[in-house]
Design a protein around this motif. Structure first.
Motif, mmCIF file in Angstrom:
data_model
loop_
_atom_site.group_PDB
_atom_site.id
_atom_site.type_symbol
_atom_site.label_atom_id
_atom_site.label_comp_id
_atom_site.label_asym_id
_atom_site.label_seq_id
_atom_site.Cartn_x
_atom_site.Cartn_y
_atom_site.Cartn_z
ATOM 1 N N ALA A 104 -19.542 -45.928 -16.622
ATOM 2 C CA ALA A 104 -18.465 -46.024 -15.634
ATOM 3 C C ALA A 104 -17.210 -45.330 -16.154
ATOM 4 C CB ALA A 104 -18.177 -47.490 -15.329
ATOM 5 N N ALA A 105 -16.932 -45.475 -17.472
ATOM 6 C CA ALA A 105 -15.758 -44.818 -18.050
ATOM 7 C C ALA A 105 -15.909 -43.304 -17.974
ATOM 8 C CB ALA A 105 -15.571 -45.261 -19.499
ATOM 9 N N GLY A 106 -17.125 -42.814 -18.208
ATOM 10 C CA GLY A 106 -17.354 -41.378 -18.146
ATOM 11 C C GLY A 106 -17.184 -40.838 -16.738
ATOM 12 N N LYS A 107 -17.683 -41.573 -15.774
ATOM 13 C CA LYS A 107 -17.541 -41.148 -14.383
ATOM 14 C C LYS A 107 -16.064 -41.071 -13.994
ATOM 15 C CE LYS A 107 -21.946 -43.232 -12.970
ATOM 16 N NZ LYS A 107 -22.574 -44.300 -12.156
ATOM 17 N N GLN A 108 -15.280 -42.055 -14.438
ATOM 18 C CA GLN A 108 -13.862 -42.070 -14.112
ATOM 19 C C GLN A 108 -13.142 -40.881 -14.752
ATOM 20 O OE1 GLN A 108 -12.125 -43.983 -11.983
ATOM 21 N NE2 GLN A 108 -10.385 -42.624 -12.477
ATOM 22 N N MET A 109 -13.515 -40.553 -15.986
ATOM 23 C CA MET A 109 -12.912 -39.390 -16.653
ATOM 24 C C MET A 109 -13.197 -38.116 -15.873
ATOM 25 S SD MET A 109 -13.792 -40.078 -20.678
ATOM 26 C CE MET A 109 -13.247 -41.562 -21.517
ATOM 27 N N LEU A 110 -14.431 -37.995 -15.417
ATOM 28 C CA LEU A 110 -14.799 -36.783 -14.697
ATOM 29 C C LEU A 110 -14.116 -36.716 -13.337
ATOM 30 C CD1 LEU A 110 -16.585 -34.395 -15.443
ATOM 31 C CD2 LEU A 110 -18.433 -35.444 -14.131
ATOM 32 N N ARG A 111 -13.990 -37.894 -12.660
ATOM 33 C CA ARG A 111 -13.331 -37.907 -11.349
ATOM 34 C C ARG A 111 -11.851 -37.537 -11.480
ATOM 35 N NH1 ARG A 111 -16.708 -42.474 -10.117
ATOM 36 N NH2 ARG A 111 -15.097 -43.884 -10.930
ATOM 37 N N SER A 112 -11.271 -37.862 -12.648
ATOM 38 C CA SER A 112 -9.853 -37.570 -12.831
ATOM 39 C C SER A 112 -9.583 -36.077 -12.975
ATOM 40 C CB SER A 112 -9.322 -38.295 -14.078
ATOM 41 O OG SER A 112 -9.461 -39.702 -13.936
ATOM 42 N N ASN A 113 -10.616 -35.322 -13.271
ATOM 43 C CA ASN A 113 -10.463 -33.865 -13.372
ATOM 44 C C ASN A 113 -10.591 -33.230 -12.006
ATOM 45 O OD1 ASN A 113 -10.146 -33.879 -16.131
ATOM 46 N ND2 ASN A 113 -12.323 -33.614 -16.548
ATOM 47 N N SER A 114 -9.947 -32.104 -11.836
ATOM 48 C CA SER A 114 -10.127 -31.354 -10.583
ATOM 49 C C SER A 114 -11.486 -30.680 -10.598
ATOM 50 C CB SER A 114 -9.017 -30.313 -10.447
ATOM 51 O OG SER A 114 -9.066 -29.412 -11.547
ATOM 52 N N THR A 115 -11.918 -30.234 -9.469
ATOM 53 C CA THR A 115 -13.206 -29.554 -9.353
ATOM 54 C C THR A 115 -13.241 -28.344 -10.284
ATOM 55 O OG1 THR A 115 -13.306 -30.215 -7.045
ATOM 56 C CG2 THR A 115 -14.797 -28.463 -7.744
ATOM 57 N N PHE A 116 -14.368 -28.219 -10.986
ATOM 58 C CA PHE A 116 -14.630 -27.127 -11.924
ATOM 59 C C PHE A 116 -13.831 -27.233 -13.239
ATOM 60 C CE2 PHE A 116 -15.242 -25.071 -7.679
ATOM 61 C CZ PHE A 116 -16.624 -25.130 -7.699
ATOM 62 N N HIS A 117 -13.026 -28.288 -13.406
ATOM 63 C CA HIS A 117 -12.320 -28.460 -14.672
ATOM 64 C C HIS A 117 -13.322 -28.962 -15.716
ATOM 65 C CE1 HIS A 117 -8.927 -29.117 -17.342
ATOM 66 N NE2 HIS A 117 -9.478 -30.295 -17.672
ATOM 67 N N LEU A 118 -13.285 -28.386 -16.922
ATOM 68 C CA LEU A 118 -14.255 -28.727 -17.962
ATOM 69 C C LEU A 118 -13.763 -29.904 -18.805
ATOM 70 C CD1 LEU A 118 -15.320 -25.174 -19.194
ATOM 71 C CD2 LEU A 118 -16.459 -26.654 -17.528
#
Length: 336
Positions: free
Chosen positions: A295-309
């Motif tokens: 869940a923490a990983g998903k939240q980190m990824l959602r916090s990035n804009s699309t295509f942000h690495l």
């Protein structure tokens, strides 16, 4: 009956006297001088090593067949003799020597030459030498063992002399291979040393031994063994992707052996674990190992804009103590 005439005569000439002996025929005869004992001079010791030395000297037989030997020991009582040898029967100095063996290292020894003939025995003066001091060594353990190489270690005490060291290694105690010699310095305390040995065969037991050398001699550590791993997990791909189901694929391979590579994969961002799983890969193969984001990983990824690495560290801890760590970059995978 005839009479034996006894005649004594002393003739003085130039203040020197000549003594004539009595002869049975009535005439005087010249008396023979007694032979002189041999002369013996102890020389310096040469080729001094940790357990041996060469004792030198000179002997003058003074015209009588003469033999000689050397006495040696840790006191002036000596206690040991070299085998007797001939110095001839000449009347001039003869250089003599003998090898002394079985000595203790770092020890002072007394020695002298002894010359023997029918005219007497002559002892040379006492001399001393001190055997050399070799380094001390201890073979240590092995670490970072893989299928083709390993790190080996140990300690060396140079005992105050410039000392080099290397490791011998091989599949038997005959070794046959050695690492590149390195410098251990010239101190008087123990120094930690190490080397990497390469070109090993997978799933094989190797013997290894630390060796140190200086002017005092060569010292050998105890024999130790290590066993290379059967196979090794290697990285096939560094980049990952995140599917719509929050699944990350990391590509691993298992090569250089005949055994399965197994262990545990961990994925973390800034020290926070965001995905993990066990892995098991057949020898000689490879493929993607999929990890579901936490869940923490998903939240980190959602916090990035699309295509942000998003940079994450993937660590593979192998069951054979192998450890791989590398960075991959996650991107949100969006269908259009």
């Amino acid at each position: 009956m005839s009479r034996m005439r006894v005649v004594f005569a002393v003739i003085l000439a130039a203040c020197a006297s000549i003594v004539l002996s009595m002869s049975s025929g009535g005439g005087p005869g010249l008396a023979s001088a007694a032979p002189a004992a041999p002369a013996a001079t102890t020389g310096t010791a040469t080729n001094v090593a940790q357990s041996s030395a060469t004792a030198d000297g000179t002997v003058n037989p003074n015209g009588t067949a003469t033999s000689y030997y050397f006495q040696y020991g840790t006191t002036t009582s000596y206690g040991s003799n070299t085998p007797s040898a001939s110095a001839g029967a000449g009347s001039s100095d003869v250089a003599v020597s003998a090898n002394l063996s079985g000595l203790a290292s770092s020890t002072t020894y007394h020695y002298r030459v002894v010359a023997v003939s029918t005219a007497g025995t002559t002892d040379g003066t006492d001399q001393t030498f001190t055997t050399t001091t070799p380094p001390t060594v201890t073979t240590g353990g092995a670490a970072r063992i893989t299928h083709t190489w390993a790190g080996v270690s140990g300690t060396v005490n140079p005992r105050g002399q410039s000392t080099s060291y290397y490791f011998r290694y091989g599949t038997t105690t005959a070794y046959g291979l050695q690492s590149t010699p390195q410098n251990a310095g010239s101190g008087t305390g123990r120094v930690g040393v190490h080397a990497s040995i390469y070109g090993l065969t997978a799933d094989t037991t190797y013997h290894y031994q630390l060796v140190a050398e200086n002017a005092g001699g060569t010292s050998y550590g105890a024999d130790q063994t290590l066993t290379t791993t059967s196979s090794e997990a290697v990285v096939l791909g560094h980049e990952g992707f995140v599917s719509p189901g929050a699944v990350v694929g990391v590509e691993l391979g298992c090569f250089h052996g005949t055994s399965t590579c197994s262990g545990h994969l961990t994925m973390a961002h800034d020290g926070t674990v965001i995905g993990q799983r066990d892995y098991s890969i057949a020898a000689g193969s490879g493929g993607f190992q999929n990890m579901v984001l936490s869940a923490a990983g998903k939240q980190m990824l959602r916090s990035n804009s699309t295509f942000h690495l998003l940079a994450v560290t993937v660590t593979a801890d192998g069951a054979n103590s192998q450890k791989l760590s590398f960075v991959i970059h996650l991107a949100r995978w969006v269908w259009h």
